[in-house]
Design a protein around this motif. Sequence first.
Motif, PDB file in Angstrom:
ATOM      1  N   GLY A   1      54.301 -45.577  52.358  1.00 54.45           N
ATOM      2  CA  GLY A   1      55.594 -45.161  51.841  1.00 54.45           C
ATOM      3  C   GLY A   1      55.620 -43.725  51.331  1.00 54.45           C
ATOM      4  O   GLY A   1      56.672 -43.256  50.904  1.00 54.45           O
ATOM      5  N   PHE A   2      54.498 -43.021  51.386  1.00 50.49           N
ATOM      6  CA  PHE A   2      54.437 -41.632  50.918  1.00 50.49           C
ATOM      7  C   PHE A   2      54.329 -40.685  52.119  1.00 50.49           C
ATOM      8  O   PHE A   2      54.010 -41.101  53.228  1.00 50.49           O
ATOM      9  N   PRO A   3      54.612 -39.383  51.906  1.00 48.36           N
ATOM     10  CA  PRO A   3      54.786 -38.445  53.015  1.00 48.36           C
ATOM     11  C   PRO A   3      53.619 -38.273  53.986  1.00 48.36           C
ATOM     12  O   PRO A   3      53.840 -37.976  55.152  1.00 48.36           O
TER      13      PRO A   3
ATOM     14  N   LYS B   1      49.270 -42.942  50.478  1.00 50.09           N
ATOM     15  CA  LYS B   1      49.601 -44.358  50.317  1.00 50.09           C
ATOM     16  C   LYS B   1      50.789 -44.726  51.205  1.00 50.09           C
ATOM     17  O   LYS B   1      51.575 -43.869  51.612  1.00 50.09           O
TER      18      LYS B   1
ATOM     19  N   THR C   1      49.447 -39.277  48.020  1.00 51.67           N
ATOM     20  CA  THR C   1      50.444 -39.063  49.072  1.00 51.67           C
ATOM     21  C   THR C   1      50.064 -39.667  50.418  1.00 51.67           C
ATOM     22  O   THR C   1      50.856 -39.627  51.354  1.00 51.67           O
TER      23      THR C   1
ATOM     24  N   TYR D   1      50.061 -43.118  40.722  1.00 56.25           N
ATOM     25  CA  TYR D   1      50.882 -42.027  41.244  1.00 56.25           C
ATOM     26  C   TYR D   1      52.107 -42.595  41.951  1.00 56.25           C
ATOM     27  O   TYR D   1      51.979 -43.350  42.914  1.00 56.25           O
ATOM     28  N   GLN D   2      53.298 -42.239  41.449  1.00 59.41           N
ATOM     29  CA  GLN D   2      54.555 -42.682  42.048  1.00 59.41           C
ATOM     30  C   GLN D   2      55.567 -41.540  42.107  1.00 59.41           C
ATOM     31  O   GLN D   2      56.749 -41.774  42.273  1.00 59.41           O
ATOM     32  N   ASP D   3      55.130 -40.320  41.961  1.00 65.04           N
ATOM     33  CA  ASP D   3      56.014 -39.168  41.876  1.00 65.04           C
ATOM     34  C   ASP D   3      56.624 -38.846  43.246  1.00 65.04           C
ATOM     35  O   ASP D   3      55.951 -38.944  44.258  1.00 65.04           O
ATOM     36  N   SER D   4      57.896 -38.439  43.259  1.00 73.01           N
ATOM     37  CA  SER D   4      58.575 -38.143  44.527  1.00 73.01           C
ATOM     38  C   SER D   4      58.796 -36.643  44.739  1.00 73.01           C
ATOM     39  O   SER D   4      59.453 -36.256  45.692  1.00 73.01           O
ATOM     40  N   ARG D   5      58.224 -35.799  43.882  1.00 76.30           N
ATOM     41  CA  ARG D   5      58.452 -34.355  44.002  1.00 76.30           C
ATOM     42  C   ARG D   5      57.504 -33.663  44.974  1.00 76.30           C
ATOM     43  O   ARG D   5      57.663 -32.473  45.245  1.00 76.30           O
ATOM     44  N   PHE D   6      56.525 -34.365  45.520  1.00 82.98           N
ATOM     45  CA  PHE D   6      55.529 -33.762  46.408  1.00 82.98           C
ATOM     46  C   PHE D   6      56.196 -33.023  47.565  1.00 82.98           C
ATOM     47  O   PHE D   6      57.119 -33.539  48.200  1.00 82.98           O
TER      48      PHE D   6
END
Length: 135
Positions: free
Chosen positions: A13-15, A11, A9, A124-129
């Motif tokens: 583009g991640f939150p 990276k 998370t 890791y490419q999940d968007s549910r975080f």
Amino acid sequence: MAKVFIYGTLKRGFPLFDKGMAGTSYLGDYQTVARYPLYIAQDFFGPVMLNQPDTGLQVRGELFDVPEDQLPTLDELESVGTPGSFRTTLEVEPVGGGERHSAICYFKDESWLHPLHSDHLSDYQDSRFIPPWQR
């Protein structure tokens, strides 16, 4: 500067990127030399990588040069100091080949795997975080 391997998370583009990686220098897409277990776990769907080399898959991520005085911010975002959360070093190499580097990486222990939401991952490419400020 410290080389830090980011796989979740933090990276681009991640939150957590803006909170943890501002002022760092992106060095490229890298992967672990050894295989490691990477999962999606916890009620907030976070990436959890265990320090168990030669288990799982090679993990893809990003390598950054991080100012030394910024490491405490990353430690806080990664919950270093709480049970089962720590940082150590590992070997990474550019995706597609090239010079290897030793880099700081954030790990968890198996106590962070409950509940578990995935099998081994390589990227890791999940968007549910769910970020800490929304929990």
